[in-house]
Design an enzyme around this catalytic site. Structure first.
Site, mmCIF file in Angstrom:
data_model
loop_
_atom_site.group_PDB
_atom_site.id
_atom_site.type_symbol
_atom_site.label_atom_id
_atom_site.label_comp_id
_atom_site.label_asym_id
_atom_site.label_seq_id
_atom_site.Cartn_x
_atom_site.Cartn_y
_atom_site.Cartn_z
ATOM 1 N N HIS A 37 0.849 -1.061 0.040
ATOM 2 C CA HIS A 37 -0.103 -0.135 -0.128
ATOM 3 C C HIS A 37 0.866 1.351 0.159
ATOM 4 C CE1 HIS A 37 -2.808 -2.939 2.245
ATOM 5 N NE2 HIS A 37 -3.466 -2.703 1.240
ATOM 6 N N LYS A 149 -0.733 -7.087 -7.896
ATOM 7 C CA LYS A 149 -0.936 -8.494 -7.192
ATOM 8 C C LYS A 149 -2.432 -8.727 -7.433
ATOM 9 C CE LYS A 149 -1.399 -9.275 -2.599
ATOM 10 N NZ LYS A 149 -2.505 -10.142 -2.437
ATOM 11 N N GLN A 153 -8.302 -7.699 -10.751
ATOM 12 C CA GLN A 153 -9.200 -6.502 -9.979
ATOM 13 C C GLN A 153 -8.543 -5.305 -10.824
ATOM 14 O OE1 GLN A 153 -9.896 -5.331 -5.773
ATOM 15 N NE2 GLN A 153 -8.096 -4.594 -5.972
HETATM 16 O O1 PAF Z 1 -7.977 -4.201 -3.252
HETATM 17 C C1 PAF Z 1 -8.612 -3.697 -2.249
HETATM 18 O O2 PAF Z 1 -8.107 -3.840 -0.871
HETATM 19 C C2 PAF Z 1 -9.904 -3.904 -2.331
HETATM 20 O O3 PAF Z 1 -10.557 -4.833 -3.162
HETATM 21 C C3 PAF Z 1 -10.395 -2.622 -2.795
HETATM 22 C C4 PAF Z 1 -10.086 -1.966 -4.182
HETATM 23 C C5 PAF Z 1 -9.892 -1.505 -1.755
HETATM 24 C C6 PAF Z 1 -12.006 -2.291 -3.021
HETATM 25 O O4 PAF Z 1 -12.505 -2.580 -1.542
#
Ligand code: PAF
Length: 282
Positions: A37, A149, A153
């Site tokens: 992050h 990762k 998504q």
């Molecule tokens: O990748 C994540 O942590 C989650 O899927 C996200 C994009 C914050 C959506 O809740």
């Protein structure tokens, strides 16, 4: 650095920044932040005047038998990390702030969500698309940052932003790994010491697969069979999937003859971990 809990507070802050002509980056997270992050926050800090980090464990993207209740949470730790990396605002709403009583609108997607995690976690991407759309509407960022990762998504969100004419840039950032190769994940905290050792089988399988591709192998079955044998030799590991898909459509392919994604999901004990490589990157 401020922490706010309501949509109104985020809107007020972003409006003030916009009045000053500042650009805004958004890093959507579910909290329990780690160096993966941090790399997204760093990138946003580098490319925008202000960075908003959303910190929300989104109930809508968890299936009934999944880890919503046990998902790790630590807002104080998160605040320190965001501040250290130049973030300006944390949006940490309660579930009721995001999903008021009577909430009944969803953003969903076909095709790209049919394989990989979409197949194993049927409600997952509907929850992700819905919450990410809401966050885009609340924060109205110029750019939003996602880790590679979660490769499916990232592809789904890029596609959604394009399909729905969302006026922002989606930025994908490289996977961040532990020194021994394990991809950073908030879920790594679930692993016992023995499971932590066993979890290395994921990055080993990724290395094996990418070495085969680098060596010129294009037969998907040969590559995935070798990766599966390596993983199956680890007693604590149970394969969810080991697949190679077209990087644009996320559909399975028999031969690597286009930009492709090799993605794996493996249970180590009860913890489901994912990892991947793009054939373009080997
Ligand atoms: O990748 C994540 O942590 C989650 O899927 C996200 C994009 C914050 C959506 O809740």
């Amino acid at each position: 650095m401020k922490i706010v809990k309501t949509v109104a507070e985020v809107r007020e802050q972003v409006k003030a920044w916009r009045k000053e002509g500042l650009t805004v980056g958004l890093v959507p997270t579910m909290g329990y932040l780690h160096e993966g992050h941090a790399s997204l926050i760093d990138k946003s800090h580098e490319q925008n005047d202000r960075t908003v980090v959303s910190d929300f464990v989104n109930p809508m993207q968890f299936g009934p038998a999944e880890d919503l209740e046990s998902y790790p949470r630590d807002i104080e730790h998160d605040a320190a990390l965001v501040e250290a990396h130049g973030g300006d605002l944390i949006f940490n709403p309660d579930p009721e702030e995001m999903y008021h009583e009577g909430f009944s609108s969803f953003v969903d997607m076909t095709v790209l969500t049919e394989e990989l995690c979409g197949l194993s976690r049927p409600v997952h991407f509907r929850g992700v698309c819905t919450v990410v759309s809401k966050l885009f509407n609340i924060v109205t960022p110029d750019r939003a940052y996602f880790g590679k990762k979660d490769a499916q998504q990232l592809a789904v969100i890029r596609h959604m932003a394009d399909d729905l004419n969302m006026p922002l840039e989606i930025i994908g950032c490289p996977i961040v790994r532990e020194a021994d190769g394990l991809a950073k994940s908030s879920r790594n905290t679930y692993l016992s010491p023995d499971e932590r050792k066993a979890a290395l089988v994921l990055s080993k399988a990724i290395k094996l697969g990418s070495d085969l591709v680098k060596g010129g192998e294009t037969d998907v079955k040969k590559i995935t069979d070798e990766m599966k044998s390596l993983i199956s030799a680890e007693p604590l590991a149970r394969i969810d999937y080991v697949k190679i898909v077209d990087a644009a459509t996320m559909q399975q392919i028999p031969v690597i003859d286009r930009p492709s994604l090799c993605a794996i999901a493996v249970f180590i004990g009860k913890t489901r971990l994912i990892d991947n490589f793009f054939t373009e990157d080997v």
